[in-house]
Design an enzyme around this catalytic site. Sequence first.
Site, mmCIF file in Angstrom:
data_model
loop_
_atom_site.group_PDB
_atom_site.id
_atom_site.type_symbol
_atom_site.label_atom_id
_atom_site.label_comp_id
_atom_site.label_asym_id
_atom_site.label_seq_id
_atom_site.Cartn_x
_atom_site.Cartn_y
_atom_site.Cartn_z
ATOM 1 N N ASP A 158 54.246 93.154 99.830
ATOM 2 C CA ASP A 158 55.109 92.441 99.054
ATOM 3 C C ASP A 158 56.411 93.200 98.444
ATOM 4 O O ASP A 158 56.521 94.473 99.015
ATOM 5 C CB ASP A 158 54.529 91.863 97.675
ATOM 6 C CG ASP A 158 54.243 92.971 96.701
ATOM 7 O OD1 ASP A 158 54.045 93.927 97.184
ATOM 8 O OD2 ASP A 158 54.311 92.603 95.542
ATOM 9 N N SER B 245 58.618 92.226 92.060
ATOM 10 C CA SER B 245 57.523 92.038 92.924
ATOM 11 C C SER B 245 57.888 90.952 94.249
ATOM 12 O O SER B 245 58.842 91.130 95.010
ATOM 13 C CB SER B 245 56.158 92.079 92.303
ATOM 14 O OG SER B 245 55.097 91.900 93.043
ATOM 15 N N HIS B 246 56.897 89.941 94.071
ATOM 16 C CA HIS B 246 56.718 88.956 95.147
ATOM 17 C C HIS B 246 57.963 88.047 95.112
ATOM 18 O O HIS B 246 57.995 86.970 95.747
ATOM 19 C CB HIS B 246 55.461 88.163 95.247
ATOM 20 C CG HIS B 246 55.091 87.810 94.014
ATOM 21 N ND1 HIS B 246 54.754 88.517 92.771
ATOM 22 C CD2 HIS B 246 54.856 86.579 93.451
ATOM 23 C CE1 HIS B 246 54.399 87.634 91.835
ATOM 24 N NE2 HIS B 246 54.572 86.295 92.228
ATOM 25 N N ASP C 140 57.273 94.926 96.038
ATOM 26 C CA ASP C 140 57.240 96.457 95.415
ATOM 27 C C ASP C 140 56.070 97.073 96.175
ATOM 28 O O ASP C 140 55.763 98.197 95.819
ATOM 29 C CB ASP C 140 57.015 96.346 94.115
ATOM 30 C CG ASP C 140 55.993 95.543 93.493
ATOM 31 O OD1 ASP C 140 55.408 94.555 94.203
ATOM 32 O OD2 ASP C 140 55.441 95.679 92.473
ATOM 33 N N LYS D 60 47.763 98.600 91.832
ATOM 34 C CA LYS D 60 47.258 98.104 93.157
ATOM 35 C C LYS D 60 48.044 98.737 94.318
ATOM 36 O O LYS D 60 49.305 99.349 94.152
ATOM 37 C CB LYS D 60 47.433 96.706 93.206
ATOM 38 C CG LYS D 60 48.448 95.766 92.779
ATOM 39 C CD LYS D 60 48.253 94.417 92.659
ATOM 40 C CE LYS D 60 49.498 93.619 92.673
ATOM 41 N NZ LYS D 60 49.977 93.363 91.197
ATOM 42 N N ASP E 277 52.788 96.562 96.424
ATOM 43 C CA ASP E 277 51.383 96.923 95.804
ATOM 44 C C ASP E 277 50.503 95.801 96.146
ATOM 45 O O ASP E 277 49.142 95.836 96.024
ATOM 46 C CB ASP E 277 51.525 96.842 94.227
ATOM 47 C CG ASP E 277 52.221 95.580 93.471
ATOM 48 O OD1 ASP E 277 52.642 94.725 94.538
ATOM 49 O OD2 ASP E 277 52.294 95.631 92.401
ATOM 50 N N ARG E 278 51.164 94.845 96.885
ATOM 51 C CA ARG E 278 50.222 93.955 97.596
ATOM 52 C C ARG E 278 49.812 94.102 99.219
ATOM 53 O O ARG E 278 50.749 94.788 99.690
ATOM 54 C CB ARG E 278 50.634 92.547 97.339
ATOM 55 C CG ARG E 278 50.901 92.018 95.839
ATOM 56 C CD ARG E 278 51.142 90.610 95.852
ATOM 57 N NE ARG E 278 51.366 90.452 94.490
ATOM 58 C CZ ARG E 278 51.374 89.172 93.781
ATOM 59 N NH1 ARG E 278 51.173 88.091 94.832
ATOM 60 N NH2 ARG E 278 51.480 88.733 92.679
HETATM 61 C C1 VG1 Z 1 50.463 87.193 89.672
HETATM 62 C C2 VG1 Z 1 49.163 87.194 90.141
HETATM 63 C C3 VG1 Z 1 48.330 88.434 89.515
HETATM 64 C C4 VG1 Z 1 49.255 89.990 89.649
HETATM 65 C C5 VG1 Z 1 50.750 89.717 89.179
HETATM 66 C C6 VG1 Z 1 51.546 90.772 89.342
HETATM 67 O O1 VG1 Z 1 50.346 87.141 88.099
HETATM 68 O O2 VG1 Z 1 48.350 86.287 89.894
HETATM 69 O O3 VG1 Z 1 47.113 88.722 89.937
HETATM 70 O O4 VG1 Z 1 48.648 90.954 89.062
HETATM 71 O O5 VG1 Z 1 51.316 88.509 89.775
HETATM 72 O O6 VG1 Z 1 51.614 91.125 90.813
HETATM 73 P P1 VG1 Z 1 50.605 85.467 87.957
HETATM 74 O O7 VG1 Z 1 50.741 85.612 86.302
HETATM 75 O O8 VG1 Z 1 51.922 84.881 88.360
HETATM 76 O O9 VG1 Z 1 49.672 84.650 88.133
HETATM 77 V V1 VG1 Z 1 52.701 91.607 91.403
HETATM 78 O O10 VG1 Z 1 52.557 91.965 92.986
HETATM 79 O O11 VG1 Z 1 53.870 90.471 91.165
HETATM 80 O O12 VG1 Z 1 53.400 92.887 90.480
HETATM 81 CO CO CO Z 2 54.028 93.315 93.716
#
Ligand code: VG1
Ligand code: CO
Length: 545
Positions: A279, A114-115, A281, A378, A283-284
Amino acid sequence: MTTVQTVSTQPYPDQKPGTSGLRKKVPTFQQPNYLQNFIQAIFDSLDGIQNQTLVVGGDGRYYNREAIQIILKMAAANGFGKVLVGQGGILSTPAASCVIRKNGAFGGIILSASHNPGGPKEDFGVKYNVSNGGPAPEKITSAIFDRTKTITEYKILDASDVDLDRIGSTQLGHTTVEVIDCVADYAAQMETLFDFAAIQDLLSSGNFRICIDSLHAVTGPYATAIFERRLNAPAGTVQNGVPLEDFGGGHPDPNLVYAKSLVDVMFQDDGPDFGAASDGDGDRNMVLGRNFFVTPSDSLAVLAANATLVPGYRSGLTGIARSMPTSQAPDRVAEKLGIECYETPTGWKFFGNLLDADKATLCGEESFGTGSNHIREKDGLWAVLFWLNILAVKKQSVEDIVKEHWATYGRNFYSRHDYEAVASGPATQMMETLRGALASMPGQTFGKYEVAYADDFSYTDPVDGSVASKQGIRIGFTDGSRIIFRLSGTGTEGATIRLYVERYEADASKHDQDTQAALADLIQLADEIAQLKATTGRDQPTVIT
Ligand code: VG1
Ligand code: CO
């Protein structure tokens, strides 16, 4: 000839999925059998995969293609009937969810961290999604983790690599591998939800400009197809639109710090009217107006308040759901609409049951995630289209829409401070100390704030009764303000401490204050209570949003 090989292996102790799948540095995934063990553990934890369909794709980061070849051969060896894989190995997380649902697949494997940054020394990740298209619930992720601890062998087909770039079918043993257009199903679904004609009119009116920044991550092909081709936005509307294995060296994280390329475009007097970034992948989403940042929590509230302007949501919302640290702005909209607002732990997997049971239509997280019952993830570009649809109908600026929203509902000043990659020991200790202090807090006053409740958030799913505990420390004050502390479950280096701060302001004459200034006393208080700076040895958070 293709034969199934059974390979002996030994367990790795560290394959526990976090908030969203298993995330590790690429060299960790490249250890002998590391990926294979985890994939076999997934397959071993599922019942009835024989002859079923599996969806596979990723965000294009470094190691995506190699991992997909391994997964295809393992899926074939384990008896899946069909595997749908995105062309070039690409599927955004929301597109994967869409493809799983549309094809009645058994599940899907999405390769993404993801990010988190990508590259040979950066992050890689694997997540498993179930047949509703959403992230596997905890029951399944725990079963997968348990299996990784006892695994002794995995199955893989001895076959040559599949050409991932050519659309069409190939046979891997008894399994059909179909390389599919990664955008088509997703874009078609977007057309059913939004008024593309109205958005197209807006974009070609000559007085409305947009900038979409894909941060060299997976949304590039989706955004180009949807905005530049279907909606006729001028070429160049999508910037950083070619997915790169290392995302151009940046963090594909759409916030004010890491999406600087978008911020620079939007924060100028003759900047575009609307800007958005997504982001790694896809989803954000981060939504910006000209010189104006929309807090994700506010974004969810604005979408909910205006949902009936959009074709896909014309008949209204059954409910809203937000993660616990997300601001209470959506709660105010729900109250006015006379619908429920559910509060869930962080992570999209907790929304699945509410969406399946039709208890919620829109969901959101403060971390730039927004989505709806159209899929079970998302969805960054969905949120962008939702905003554009509202803008096309209301013909106001982003800033005016948000300010009008505050005037109607009051403003929830909100900010998140991240202390990234701090030492794990002290961070865990800080959380333990806080936990120990919670019982004595209610009734205590800190300056003008009196503690109304203090707890470690626990959630009982209203649909299946499952309980998730220790989901974040909340200190709520009698005026509705909140301070929340959590440790991230997606980082791959040390610990990341997240501090979330919120204060409600009803008085419209005070809505224009700077967010950090409006929250300054609560931020200071959070430091006093948790000793954040002393614990982390930092005087500044890494990222403020
Ligand atoms: C983070 C965010 C959470 C989100 C998760 C996955 O998790 O706070 O809201 O659902 O990333 O998003 P954490 O445990 O680091 O706070 V993504 O876009 O990385 O799949
Ligand atoms: Co993501």
